[in-house]
Design a protein around this motif. Structure first.
Motif, PDB file in Angstrom:
ATOM      1  N   LEU A  72       0.822  -1.200   0.000  1.00 29.13           N
ATOM      2  CA  LEU A  72       0.000   0.000   0.000  1.00 29.13           C
ATOM      3  C   LEU A  72       0.857   1.252   0.000  1.00 29.13           C
ATOM      4  N   ARG A  73       1.852   1.269   0.872  1.00 28.26           N
ATOM      5  CA  ARG A  73       2.726   2.444   0.929  1.00 28.26           C
ATOM      6  C   ARG A  73       3.386   2.700  -0.419  1.00 28.26           C
ATOM      7  N   GLU A  74       3.901   1.635  -0.997  1.00 34.49           N
ATOM      8  CA  GLU A  74       4.637   1.780  -2.246  1.00 34.49           C
ATOM      9  C   GLU A  74       3.746   2.355  -3.346  1.00 34.49           C
ATOM     10  N   VAL A  75       2.561   1.806  -3.500  1.00 32.19           N
ATOM     11  CA  VAL A  75       1.660   2.275  -4.552  1.00 32.19           C
ATOM     12  C   VAL A  75       1.188   3.696  -4.274  1.00 32.19           C
ATOM     13  N   HIS A  76       0.753   3.940  -3.057  1.00 36.87           N
ATOM     14  CA  HIS A  76       0.184   5.251  -2.720  1.00 36.87           C
ATOM     15  C   HIS A  76       1.250   6.335  -2.841  1.00 36.87           C
ATOM     16  N   ASN A  86      13.040  12.134 -11.282  1.00 37.19           N
ATOM     17  CA  ASN A  86      14.006  11.259 -10.611  1.00 37.19           C
ATOM     18  C   ASN A  86      13.348  10.288  -9.632  1.00 37.19           C
ATOM     19  N   ILE A  87      12.049  10.087  -9.788  1.00 39.96           N
ATOM     20  CA  ILE A  87      11.326   9.091  -8.989  1.00 39.96           C
ATOM     21  C   ILE A  87      10.704   8.086  -9.956  1.00 39.96           C
ATOM     22  N   LEU A  88      10.928   6.821  -9.695  1.00 41.38           N
ATOM     23  CA  LEU A  88      10.433   5.766 -10.578  1.00 41.38           C
ATOM     24  C   LEU A  88       8.912   5.853 -10.692  1.00 41.38           C
ATOM     25  N   LYS A  89       8.419   5.808 -11.903  1.00 44.27           N
ATOM     26  CA  LYS A  89       6.971   5.960 -12.124  1.00 44.27           C
ATOM     27  C   LYS A  89       6.262   4.609 -12.060  1.00 44.27           C
ATOM     28  N   ILE A  90       5.048   4.648 -11.559  1.00 40.28           N
ATOM     29  CA  ILE A  90       4.190   3.465 -11.584  1.00 40.28           C
ATOM     30  C   ILE A  90       3.096   3.718 -12.622  1.00 40.28           C
ATOM     31  N   HIS A  91       2.947   2.802 -13.551  1.00 40.76           N
ATOM     32  CA  HIS A  91       2.002   2.998 -14.658  1.00 40.76           C
ATOM     33  C   HIS A  91       0.610   2.487 -14.325  1.00 40.76           C
ATOM     34  N   GLU A  92       0.530   1.299 -13.775  1.00 40.73           N
ATOM     35  CA  GLU A  92      -0.785   0.771 -13.414  1.00 40.73           C
ATOM     36  C   GLU A  92      -0.649  -0.381 -12.428  1.00 40.73           C
ATOM     37  N   VAL A  93      -1.776  -0.704 -11.809  1.00 46.24           N
ATOM     38  CA  VAL A  93      -1.853  -1.774 -10.823  1.00 46.24           C
ATOM     39  C   VAL A  93      -2.936  -2.740 -11.259  1.00 46.24           C
ATOM     40  N   MET A  94      -2.614  -4.026 -11.275  1.00 51.03           N
ATOM     41  CA  MET A  94      -3.597  -5.054 -11.613  1.00 51.03           C
ATOM     42  C   MET A  94      -3.510  -6.138 -10.547  1.00 51.03           C
ATOM     43  N   LYS A  99      -2.354 -12.748  -6.765  1.00 52.52           N
ATOM     44  CA  LYS A  99      -1.183 -11.944  -7.099  1.00 52.52           C
ATOM     45  C   LYS A  99      -1.558 -10.487  -7.335  1.00 52.52           C
ATOM     46  N   ILE A 100      -0.578  -9.612  -7.072  1.00 54.33           N
ATOM     47  CA  ILE A 100      -0.692  -8.190  -7.392  1.00 54.33           C
ATOM     48  C   ILE A 100       0.414  -7.868  -8.385  1.00 54.33           C
ATOM     49  N   TYR A 101       0.088  -7.099  -9.397  1.00 52.07           N
ATOM     50  CA  TYR A 101       1.041  -6.739 -10.437  1.00 52.07           C
ATOM     51  C   TYR A 101       1.218  -5.218 -10.435  1.00 52.07           C
ATOM     52  N   LEU A 102       2.412  -4.751 -10.142  1.00 45.44           N
ATOM     53  CA  LEU A 102       2.724  -3.334 -10.206  1.00 45.44           C
ATOM     54  C   LEU A 102       3.532  -3.094 -11.476  1.00 45.44           C
ATOM     55  N   VAL A 103       2.952  -2.375 -12.416  1.00 50.39           N
ATOM     56  CA  VAL A 103       3.614  -2.098 -13.692  1.00 50.39           C
ATOM     57  C   VAL A 103       4.322  -0.757 -13.567  1.00 50.39           C
ATOM     58  N   MET A 104       5.650  -0.780 -13.695  1.00 50.91           N
ATOM     59  CA  MET A 104       6.445   0.401 -13.406  1.00 50.91           C
ATOM     60  C   MET A 104       7.384   0.737 -14.555  1.00 50.91           C
TER      61      MET A 104
END
Length: 441
Positions: A72-76, A86-94, A99-104
């Motif tokens: 939760l912390r990471e996604v939020h 300079n911060i890694l972007k998160i594109h979507e969450v599925m 399983k949880i998939y964080l597309v970055m």
């Protein structure tokens, strides 16, 4: 004599078919693995663009042992910080049930730690350019209410051009958690000891930004000197060295760089240089990166402006990242918050009701069930019934989303029949129950 017939060669095994998830991404090689997740290089089926996908197994034993709130912390945090280069972007969450998939964003340059290991150290000018990017990213985090709390070379990635990308916000703290109660200081020991500020390890209350500033001092020392400032196999010995500032600079480190490192590695967080003061130092401003100027110009980045629609396994849209993770079956949000003290029974629920409505309802229900209000401060209420004490705490964890935690201490156990009375009375406030059971801190 006729030659014996040679056996025909077996047909070559067909290459394994590529793994495609949700008909959207084709998985490639594994980039890294942890105790409950693997990170894969992947490509979009639609346009072949490269991404990284972190796949989290919700059924793993390790994830049960580690607070799921890291997810939760990471996604939020990443969604809140989406606009910084300079911060890694998160594109979507599925997600699926397992399983949880964080597309970055993919950072093909790998970890800064690996580059440091190969090179040994950077020239002071090269170190400064990387350090400017790190400080720019962390300043942006702090301006937007996020303390990283695990800044280390392993969590700093590089893109194809060698630009820095801050990643891994699983141990971050969000200031929203402390808006309704408390002093704004943090209390949880977390991070990696050799990069973590002394006040964190000694379990004092601490400022997240000042703790991040200490980690920056360790990293700057490593970049320029090629070694850690403090090393010891014993954590207690390590921090005795930190408290005494027991480190030495190689001869090639400039006087102005020593000044910056010395003030970042101040064991007293009150007098330690913060990142805002660091921005004004002569050493830091030399050959300053253009992207730092956007910070000093006072550009405001609103969370609402960064919000984007998500698809949750292709079926849920127009939900923010927190909503998506909350919907994922089996996830417990209990670890998202700093908690002090030990309790025997804890019940948690989320609510969209405003704080005042929750507070008034808890007082009303307590009165019906024989509990008198003993103390109320900020988002915390203490109710007593004989030898039994009920503590209710309320956090705002997202816009129009509250988490309510009810803790029972005392001689009377919270038996299920007793709790059912509370649960029935509070039902109108509840969006979802979490951790409906007993835990031991």
């Amino acid at each position: 004599m006729e030659a014996a017939a040679q056996p025909s060669p077996e047909p070559a095994a067909a290459p394994p078919s590529p793994t495609i998830i949700f008909d959207r991404y084709q998985l490639g090689r594994v980039l890294g693995r942890g105790s409950f997740a693997k990170v894969y290089q992947a490509s979009s089926v639609a346009d072949r663009s490269a991404v990284a996908i972190k796949i989290i197994d919700k059924n793993s034993e390790s994830l049960r042992a580690i607070p799921e709130a890291q997810v939760l912390r990471e996604v939020h945090a990443m969604r809140r910080l989406q606009s910084h280069p300079n911060i890694l972007k998160i594109h979507e969450v599925m997600a699926t049930r397992s399983k949880i998939y964080l597309v970055m964003e993919l950072a093909p340059g790998g970890e800064l730690f690996s580059k440091l290991t190969r090179r040994g150290r950077f020239s002071e000018s090269s170190a400064r350019l990387l350090f400017q990017q790190l400080v720019s990213a962390l300043t942006f985090c702090h301006e937007n209410g996020v303390a990283h709390r695990d800044v280390k070379p392993h969590n700093i990635l590089l893109d194809k051009d060698g630009n820095l990308k801050l990643s891994d916000f699983g141990l971050s703290s969000l200031s929203d958690q402390h808006r309704l109660c408390g002093d704004g200081l943090l209390r949880t020991f977390c991070g990696t000891p050799i990069y973590t500020a002394p006040e964190v390890v000694s379990r004092q209350s601490y400022s997240g930004p000042k703790a991040d500033a200490w980690s920056c001092g360790v990293i700057l020392f490593m970049l320029i000197c090629g070694s850690l400032p403090f090393e010891d196999t014993s954590i207690s010995s390590l921090y005795r060295k930190a408290e005494k500032r027991d480190y030495k600079f190689p001869s090639w480190v400039s006087k102005s760089a020593r000044y910056v490192i010395n003030h970042l590695l101040d064991p007293n967080p009150t007098s330690r240089m913060g990142l805002e003061a660091l921005l004004e130092t002569t050493w830091f401003k030399k050959s300053s990166s253009p992207l730092l100027k956007s910070q000093s110009d006072g550009v405001l980045y609103e969370m609402s402006a960064l919000a984007k629609d998500y698809d949750f396994a292709g079926s849920v849209s127009r939900a923010n990242a927190f909503d998506i993770i909350s919907l994922a079956a089996g996830l417990d949000i209990s670890g998202l918050f700093e908690t002090a003290g030990v309790c025997n029974k804890v019940k948690r629920f989320t609510s969209s009701a405003p704080f005042e409505e929750i507070r008034d309802k808890v007082r009303e229900v307590g009165g019906k069930l024989g509990y008198g209000l003993e103390k109320m401060k900020g988002g915390s209420m203490v109710l007593r019934k004989g030898g039994s004490v009920l503590t209710v705490e309320v956090w705002e964890i997202a816009q129009s989303l509250m988490l309510v935690e009810v803790k029972m201490d005392g001689v009377m156990d919270m038996e299920e029949l007793h709790w059912l009375e509370w649960k029935a009375e509070l039902g109108g406030l509840v969006l979802s129950w979490h951790s409906d059971g007993s835990i031991t801190d």
